[in-house]
Design a protein around this motif. Structure first.
Motif, PDB file in Angstrom:
ATOM      1  N   ASP A  96       0.826  -1.199   0.000  1.00 44.33           N
ATOM      2  CA  ASP A  96       0.000   0.000   0.000  1.00 44.33           C
ATOM      3  C   ASP A  96       0.864   1.254   0.000  1.00 44.33           C
ATOM      4  N   LYS A  97       0.227   2.366  -0.358  1.00 45.44           N
ATOM      5  CA  LYS A  97       0.827   3.694  -0.304  1.00 45.44           C
ATOM      6  C   LYS A  97       1.985   3.850  -1.272  1.00 45.44           C
ATOM      7  N   LEU A  98       2.029   3.041  -2.313  1.00 43.53           N
ATOM      8  CA  LEU A  98       3.020   3.197  -3.359  1.00 43.53           C
ATOM      9  C   LEU A  98       2.300   3.447  -4.678  1.00 43.53           C
ATOM     10  N   GLN A  99       3.056   3.894  -5.640  1.00 49.59           N
ATOM     11  CA  GLN A  99       2.469   4.207  -6.938  1.00 49.59           C
ATOM     12  C   GLN A  99       1.786   2.983  -7.531  1.00 49.59           C
ATOM     13  N   THR A 124      10.393   0.589  -2.976  1.00 47.99           N
ATOM     14  CA  THR A 124      10.443  -0.545  -3.900  1.00 47.99           C
ATOM     15  C   THR A 124      11.067  -0.121  -5.219  1.00 47.99           C
ATOM     16  N   VAL A 125      11.815  -1.043  -5.792  1.00 44.72           N
ATOM     17  CA  VAL A 125      12.435  -0.828  -7.100  1.00 44.72           C
ATOM     18  C   VAL A 125      12.070  -2.019  -7.969  1.00 44.72           C
ATOM     19  N   VAL A 133      12.701  -5.436  -5.714  1.00 40.54           N
ATOM     20  CA  VAL A 133      13.393  -5.233  -4.441  1.00 40.54           C
ATOM     21  C   VAL A 133      12.541  -4.335  -3.564  1.00 40.54           C
ATOM     22  N   VAL A 134      12.330  -4.752  -2.309  1.00 38.70           N
ATOM     23  CA  VAL A 134      11.560  -3.964  -1.350  1.00 38.70           C
ATOM     24  C   VAL A 134      12.455  -3.651  -0.158  1.00 38.70           C
ATOM     25  N   GLN A 135      12.683  -2.369   0.110  1.00 35.00           N
ATOM     26  CA  GLN A 135      13.437  -1.954   1.295  1.00 35.00           C
ATOM     27  C   GLN A 135      12.439  -1.560   2.378  1.00 35.00           C
ATOM     28  N   TYR A 136      12.579  -2.151   3.551  1.00 34.82           N
ATOM     29  CA  TYR A 136      11.611  -1.929   4.623  1.00 34.82           C
ATOM     30  C   TYR A 136      12.338  -1.531   5.904  1.00 34.82           C
TER      31      TYR A 136
END
Length: 236
Positions: A96-99, A124-125, A133-136
């Motif tokens: 959520d809350k991403l493009q 995220t890329v 790739v998800v950076q959290y």
């Protein structure tokens, strides 16, 4: 706004939790990744090495914890521990809350990278032909226990002094002795020592001894978490 990652047909073991994408860069000799690696190696001594040493154990522990959750309880449990903004529904990971967008992880899987600097955001890329790739945000060093508001105020007061702000700008770039700080900012060593004592009492400094030299550096994890700790204290 949301990103949807289709993981239908993706083996569970292809969902990778890693403390750093550097291993992937080293494993792929493609020209772009080789160039990125060369740049990082050139900058490491000047910018990254000390900061990485401060957080690498925390990030590695977080990645191991998430990977263990994925093995024992399944991917849904691991994703729930990553962020409440991530859900697994019908073979799709939704962030959520991403493009608004979507990509597939059926071939190469997904890499999750913990970070101590981006809280509370997810980054995220993704691009065609590349592994998503998800950076959290990694789990707090204090294991979710709230930082006392008195300590938060103490840290804010420590940062408020203009001289300590100048010292912290230097300490954020790497470890320095009291004498080095005094010379860099045209201060006396006793004056620097007094300001360092305030920062250390607030839990904002790391100190290491090498021979007869004591070197100080800014605790990047505590500093990065200060805004989150303040907000948590105000909402408590």
């Amino acid at each position: 706004m949301a990103l949807t990652i289709d993981i239908t047909g993706m083996p569970a073991q292809r969902c990778v939790f890693a403390p750093s994408p550097l291993a992937e860069l080293i494993g792929d000799p493609a020209a772009v990744r080789a160039a990125v690696r060369e740049l990082l190696e050139a900058c490491a001594t000047a910018f990254f090495d000390e900061a990485w040493r401060q957080v690498e154990h925390q990030l590695a522990a977080d990645a191991r914890h998430k990977a263990d959750l994925c093995t024992r309880l399944g991917l849904e449990a691991a994703l729930a521990a990553v962020s409440p903004a991530i859900t697994l529904t019908g073979g799709r990971i939704r962030l959520d809350k991403l493009q608004d967008s979507s990509t597939s992880a059926a071939g190469d899987g997904v890499t999750f990278i913990p970070s101590v600097y981006g809280r509370p955001h997810l980054l995220t890329v993704h691009a065609p032909g590349w592994r998503p790739v998800v950076q959290y945000p990694a789990a707090d060093r204090h294991d979710g226990r709230p930082v006392p508001m008195e300590l938060v105020r103490h840290r804010l007061d420590a940062f408020a002094h203009p001289v300590r702000q100048r010292l912290c700008r230097t300490l954020a770039r790497g470890p320095h002795t009291t004498g080095e700080l005094a010379e860099a900012w045209h201060l006396t060593p006793p004056e620097v020592s007094r300001h360092l004592a305030v920062l250390k009492k607030a839990g904002l400094l790391r100190t290491t001894r090498r021979g007869r030299y004591v070197r100080h550096s800014l605790d990047m994890t505590a500093t990065a978490a200060l805004g989150v700790d303040l907000l948590a204290g105000l909402l408590r």
